[in-house]
Design a protein around this motif. Structure first.
Motif, short mmCIF file in Angstrom:
data_model
loop_
_atom_site.label_atom_id
_atom_site.label_comp_id
_atom_site.label_asym_id
_atom_site.label_seq_id
_atom_site.Cartn_x
_atom_site.Cartn_y
_atom_site.Cartn_z
N UNK A 1 0.82 -1.21 0.00
CA UNK A 1 0.00 0.00 0.00
C UNK A 1 0.86 1.26 0.00
N UNK A 2 1.89 1.30 0.84
CA UNK A 2 2.69 2.51 0.96
C UNK A 2 3.70 2.63 -0.17
N UNK A 3 4.00 1.56 -0.88
CA UNK A 3 5.05 1.60 -1.90
C UNK A 3 4.52 1.91 -3.29
N UNK A 4 3.22 2.10 -3.47
CA UNK A 4 2.65 2.36 -4.79
C UNK A 4 1.65 3.51 -4.69
N UNK A 5 2.14 4.76 -4.70
CA UNK A 5 1.22 5.89 -4.53
C UNK A 5 0.19 5.99 -5.65
N UNK A 6 0.59 5.67 -6.91
CA UNK A 6 -0.38 5.72 -7.99
C UNK A 6 -1.50 4.72 -7.81
N UNK A 7 -1.15 3.53 -7.38
CA UNK A 7 -2.16 2.51 -7.13
C UNK A 7 -3.04 2.91 -5.95
N UNK A 8 -2.46 3.55 -4.94
CA UNK A 8 -3.25 4.03 -3.80
C UNK A 8 -4.29 5.04 -4.26
N UNK A 9 -3.86 5.98 -5.10
CA UNK A 9 -4.79 6.99 -5.60
C UNK A 9 -5.91 6.35 -6.41
N UNK A 10 -5.56 5.31 -7.19
CA UNK A 10 -6.58 4.61 -7.96
C UNK A 10 -7.61 3.97 -7.05
N UNK A 11 -7.15 3.36 -5.96
CA UNK A 11 -8.08 2.75 -5.01
C UNK A 11 -8.97 3.79 -4.35
N UNK A 12 -8.36 4.90 -3.96
CA UNK A 12 -9.14 5.96 -3.30
C UNK A 12 -10.22 6.49 -4.23
N UNK A 13 -9.86 6.77 -5.49
CA UNK A 13 -10.83 7.28 -6.45
C UNK A 13 -11.94 6.27 -6.70
N UNK A 14 -11.55 5.01 -6.89
CA UNK A 14 -12.54 3.99 -7.22
C UNK A 14 -13.54 3.77 -6.10
N UNK A 15 -13.06 3.54 -4.91
CA UNK A 15 -13.98 3.20 -3.83
C UNK A 15 -14.69 4.42 -3.26
N UNK A 16 -14.11 5.62 -3.42
CA UNK A 16 -14.85 6.83 -3.09
C UNK A 16 -16.04 6.99 -4.02
N UNK A 17 -15.84 6.64 -5.29
CA UNK A 17 -16.95 6.71 -6.24
C UNK A 17 -18.08 5.77 -5.82
N UNK A 18 -17.74 4.57 -5.39
CA UNK A 18 -18.77 3.64 -4.91
C UNK A 18 -19.54 4.24 -3.74
N UNK A 19 -18.82 4.84 -2.80
CA UNK A 19 -19.48 5.37 -1.61
C UNK A 19 -20.39 6.55 -1.95
N UNK A 20 -19.88 7.48 -2.77
CA UNK A 20 -20.66 8.68 -3.10
C UNK A 20 -21.88 8.32 -3.94
N UNK A 21 -21.68 7.50 -4.96
CA UNK A 21 -22.80 7.11 -5.81
C UNK A 21 -23.82 6.30 -5.01
N UNK A 22 -23.35 5.43 -4.14
CA UNK A 22 -24.28 4.67 -3.31
C UNK A 22 -25.12 5.57 -2.43
N UNK A 23 -24.50 6.59 -1.83
CA UNK A 23 -25.26 7.52 -0.99
C UNK A 23 -26.29 8.29 -1.80
N UNK A 24 -25.94 8.70 -3.02
CA UNK A 24 -26.89 9.44 -3.86
C UNK A 24 -28.07 8.55 -4.25
N UNK A 25 -27.78 7.29 -4.60
CA UNK A 25 -28.87 6.38 -4.98
C UNK A 25 -29.78 6.12 -3.78
N UNK A 26 -29.20 5.92 -2.61
CA UNK A 26 -30.01 5.68 -1.41
C UNK A 26 -30.89 6.88 -1.12
#
Length: 386
Positions: free
Chosen positions: A21-46
């Motif tokens: 996790x700490x050795x791949x900042x680009x991959x970390x950012x990808x995870x943050x963007x992806x799963x933040x999208x799930x959380x935000x879109x889920x909240x809007x749909x709910x």
């Protein structure tokens, strides 16, 4: 597509759990963007469609992934950086089973329930039950492990509620069975999506087009970034954005935001993807030929050859785009192509037709063929007196 889904979503939690996790900042950012999208879109749909289970599933995906990664980082910091000084370290290390429920929610339950939030029919209920039982078994086995492994696999922690002899849910025969159940349920969920698409009409078909378009884009991006382009942070971020597009597209489909724009989006994607490949191949071929001819074998091409190839590709852009657009319309959007041909033929006859009754009949026929309305009629204003 099933394998790419598992690689795309499964590699993320496993790589985090293995200390990357700490050795791949680009991959970390990808995870943050992806799963933040799930959380935000889920909240809007709910908020707008609380009766649709997909919104709750997306919210659970975002919650599990964010808390899971936070717990892993907190446990490592508490035990390896400041041992014995932070509370709740055992609980954070114990919360290492979060990734398989995330996989099941994405690969099985989202596919089974999208877009209506209900199963295609009652016969698909056993698939959901088997997936839920498999996830529950994995969570129980992971929670009762006698020792807990941190991101640094050389460091283990004793589980205060662990039971000796409990098999590990990721290794051995038990792990193979649980992973096999996930694959079988995912394959069944993909089949349900195909059947739902074949039976769908109108709005539901457009919703499924949005979802399948986003999934196909994610698969292509995974293949391109994983096998064709060199590894780097840009590729990781690009792949994360394509993962984020899946919940965004699903949310747009469920909320019916610009729903019917998907046909144009698919058309443009096909046109510009084919155009980019064609012009890129033409440019590479021109530079290679000119380089071999004037720069020698293995030598660099002269600058004028590169400039000439660039100008040639720029000149070919508009003709190639029109030709590619026509091919895509004829192959993938036959209805639009046939409508354009019908209107073109009617316009040619319109210049020579003088009989009003014949012209009216042809106009109604053209409208019926191109627009396909439920009912069509034509009113003509009577001529002015005198």
């Amino acid at each position: 597509m099933l394998a790419v889904f598992v690689v795309g979503y499964g590699a993320a939690p496993l790589s985090v759990a293995n200390g990357n996790f700490q050795s791949a900042p680009g991959f970390n950012l990808a995870l943050v963007v992806a799963f933040t999208a799930f959380m935000v879109v889920g909240a809007v749909i709910v908020a707008h469609r609380p009766g649709n289970a997909v919104g709750w599933i997306f919210s659970a995906i975002g919650l599990l992934s964010s808390t899971g990664v936070l717990a892993l980082e907190y446990a490592e910091y508490a035990y390896l950086t400041r041992p014995g000084s932070l509370p709740g370290a055992v609980l954070a290390a114990w919360y290492s089973w979060w990734w398989l429920p995330v996989l099941a929610l994405i690969l099985v339950f989202t596919l089974l329930l999208f877009p209506t939030g209900r199963l295609l029919s009652a016969r698909w209920r056993p698939v959901a039950v088997v997936a839920a039982v498999g996830v529950a078994a994995t969570v129980v086995l992971g929670a009762l492990q006698p020792t807990l492994t941190l991101q640094n696999e050389d460091y283990t922690v004793r589980n205060p509620i662990g039971v000796a002899g409990v098999p590990h849910p990721e290794n051995g025969a038990v792990g193979a069975v649980l992973l096999g159940l996930l694959f079988v349920c995912t394959a069944a969920a993909v089949v349900s999506v195909v059947l739902r698409f074949r039976r769908s009409r109108g709005v539901e078909r457009q919703q499924l087009k949005w979802f399948t378009y986003a999934a196909a884009l994610m698969v292509v991006a995974n293949l391109v970034t994983g096998y064709l382009l060199p590894a780097g942070e840009v590729n990781d971020v690009l792949f994360g954005l394509t993962i984020a597009f899946v919940p965004i597209a699903a949310g747009s489909a469920i909320l019916r935001y610009r729903l019917y724009d998907i046909d144009r989006l698919i058309n443009r994607t096909l046109v510009y993807a084919a155009l980019s490949a064609l012009l890129g191949a033409a440019y590479a071929g021109a530079v290679l030929v000119l380089g071999q001819a004037f720069g020698g074998v293995g030598g660099d091409p002269p600058s004028w050859a590169v400039a000439g190839a660039t100008l040639a590709v720029a000149a070919l852009f508009q003709p190639a785009r029109r030709r590619t657009q026509a091919v895509v319309d004829r192959r993938f959007d036959r209805r639009k192509y046939d409508a354009a041909k019908t209107v073109e033929a009617f316009s040619a006859r319109l210049r020579d037709e003088v009989d009003l009754d014949t012209l009216s009949a042809e106009l109604l026929a053209v409208v019926d063929q191109t627009m396909q309305p439920t009912r069509v009629s034509l009113w003509l204003r009577p001529p002015a007196p005198g």
